[in-house]
Write a protein that holds these residues in place. Structure first.
Motif, PDB file in Angstrom:
ATOM      1  N   GLY A 102      -3.665 -14.115  -6.297  1.00 19.34           N
ATOM      2  CA  GLY A 102      -3.610 -12.904  -7.096  1.00 19.34           C
ATOM      3  C   GLY A 102      -3.821 -11.674  -6.240  1.00 19.34           C
ATOM      4  N   GLY A 103      -4.047 -10.546  -6.898  1.00 24.27           N
ATOM      5  CA  GLY A 103      -4.285  -9.325  -6.163  1.00 24.27           C
ATOM      6  C   GLY A 103      -3.159  -8.326  -6.334  1.00 24.27           C
ATOM      7  N   THR A 104      -3.326  -7.175  -5.748  1.00 27.58           N
ATOM      8  CA  THR A 104      -2.336  -6.114  -5.846  1.00 27.58           C
ATOM      9  C   THR A 104      -1.920  -5.663  -4.444  1.00 27.58           C
ATOM     10  OG1 THR A 104      -4.064  -4.429  -5.934  1.00 27.58           O
ATOM     11  CG2 THR A 104      -3.283  -5.308  -8.034  1.00 27.58           C
ATOM     12  N   TYR A 105      -0.725  -5.113  -4.383  1.00 29.92           N
ATOM     13  CA  TYR A 105      -0.171  -4.663  -3.114  1.00 29.92           C
ATOM     14  C   TYR A 105       0.127  -3.168  -3.207  1.00 29.92           C
ATOM     15  CZ  TYR A 105       0.550  -9.679  -2.673  1.00 29.92           C
ATOM     16  OH  TYR A 105       0.352 -11.037  -2.644  1.00 29.92           O
ATOM     17  N   GLY A 106      -0.092  -2.491  -2.118  1.00 29.19           N
ATOM     18  CA  GLY A 106       0.173  -1.067  -2.112  1.00 29.19           C
ATOM     19  C   GLY A 106       0.652  -0.598  -0.757  1.00 29.19           C
ATOM     20  N   SER A 107       1.294   0.535  -0.730  1.00 27.02           N
ATOM     21  CA  SER A 107       1.748   1.109   0.533  1.00 27.02           C
ATOM     22  C   SER A 107       1.910   2.610   0.369  1.00 27.02           C
ATOM     23  CB  SER A 107       3.077   0.483   0.976  1.00 27.02           C
ATOM     24  OG  SER A 107       4.110   0.813   0.076  1.00 27.02           O
ATOM     25  N   VAL A 108       1.859   3.281   1.483  1.00 22.56           N
ATOM     26  CA  VAL A 108       2.106   4.715   1.483  1.00 22.56           C
ATOM     27  C   VAL A 108       2.978   5.033   2.698  1.00 22.56           C
ATOM     28  CG1 VAL A 108       0.005   5.211   2.810  1.00 22.56           C
ATOM     29  CG2 VAL A 108       1.055   7.014   1.417  1.00 22.56           C
ATOM     30  N   GLU A 109       3.907   5.935   2.531  1.00 19.54           N
ATOM     31  CA  GLU A 109       4.811   6.311   3.615  1.00 19.54           C
ATOM     32  C   GLU A 109       4.721   7.802   3.860  1.00 19.54           C
ATOM     33  OE1 GLU A 109       9.022   4.635   4.443  1.00 19.54           O
ATOM     34  OE2 GLU A 109       9.367   6.523   3.370  1.00 19.54           O
TER      35      GLU A 109
END
Length: 259
Positions: A102-109
């Motif tokens: 499980g868990g969440t994924y994130g990113s920033v550009e």
């Protein structure tokens, strides 16, 4: 057609080590398939003039080669486009078959444009903390690398640069970063960029290939520079055991120093 047996003993052993998962027959197949097809080098054009470091409007120095800002994605009206990404994963505290699930994924550009604001200076004169940190540099060592931690390697690199130049002695397209040596003889072969240093001994050609020719006739051979044995690459015991399991023997045993 060439086979493993046509290669010098150490090169044969190194191919067996690097491609142990193919098995002996699979490695011979690879040699046959790539016969007459020389290895590719960096894929970056060799510069026609010396590289320079240029101060940009973002306060960092950027490497320029033949009028191109190497760390940029391309040029626009606003300047040279830079893109840098950061991603992360937040894992939930649920165990499934012994692993977190499980868990969440994130990113920033982050995107920014850079205009040069000063004349170029020698890249080696720019402290590391003032250099553009765009990811390409980390892969290919476009910037001259910081001094080696070991004094003897610093001296070897200085000798190689003075005798043969600061660009990679194999591809000639990227600044040299790594002091390369022949593991079987202990002698320095040249100064390589990070990419060439990582791939040169994966070459399956007997001759008629830049990498094979480099290993057969190292540019630094006439300097007779020994590489310190205590700094030589030594694989983990777990890696050696895995290679033995795949092949039934340790292909590098003959060159492994006694302890």
């Amino acid at each position: 057609m060439p086979t493993l047996d046509d290669l010098p003993p150490y090169r044969r052993a190194k191919l067996l080590w690097d491609f142990a998962h193919f098995g002996v027959d699979g490695i011979n197949d690879m040699i046959w398939e790539r016969a007459g097809k020389p290895c590719h080098l960096s894929g970056t054009a060799k510069p026609s003039s010396p590289r320079v470091a240029v101060l940009g409007g973002d306060g960092r120095y950027h490497l320029m080669s033949d009028g191109r800002m190497i760390c940029a994605k391309g040029r626009a009206e606003q300047g040279w486009k830079h893109v840098q990404s950061c991603s992360w994963t937040e894992i939930a505290g649920v165990l499934v078959d012994g692993y977190r699930a499980g868990g969440t994924y994130g990113s920033v550009e982050q995107v920014w444009f850079v205009q040069p604001v000063a004349e170029g200076v020698p890249p080696s004169s720019v402290p590391p903390e003032q250099r553009c940190q765009y990811g390409t540099y980390g892969v290919f060592h476009f910037w001259p690398p910081p001094p080696a931690k070991t004094a003897v390697v610093r001296r070897l690199r200085t000798a190689l640069v003075e005798a043969l130049g600061e660009d990679c002695h194999l591809c000639g397209a990227l600044p040299g970063a790594m002091v390369d040596h022949d593991y079987s003889t202990g002698m320095v072969r040249g100064l390589l960029c990070k990419l060439c240093n990582r791939t040169v001994e994966e070459c399956p050609h007997v001759d008629a290939c830049p990498k094979a020719d480099y290993m057969s006739n190292p540019p630094a051979a006439y300097l007779a520079l020994p590489y310190p044995q205590y700094l030589a690459w030594e694989p983990k015991e777990s890696t050696r055991a895995r290679k033995v399991e795949l092949l039934g023997f340790d292909p590098l045993a003959e060159w492994r120093p006694a302890h």
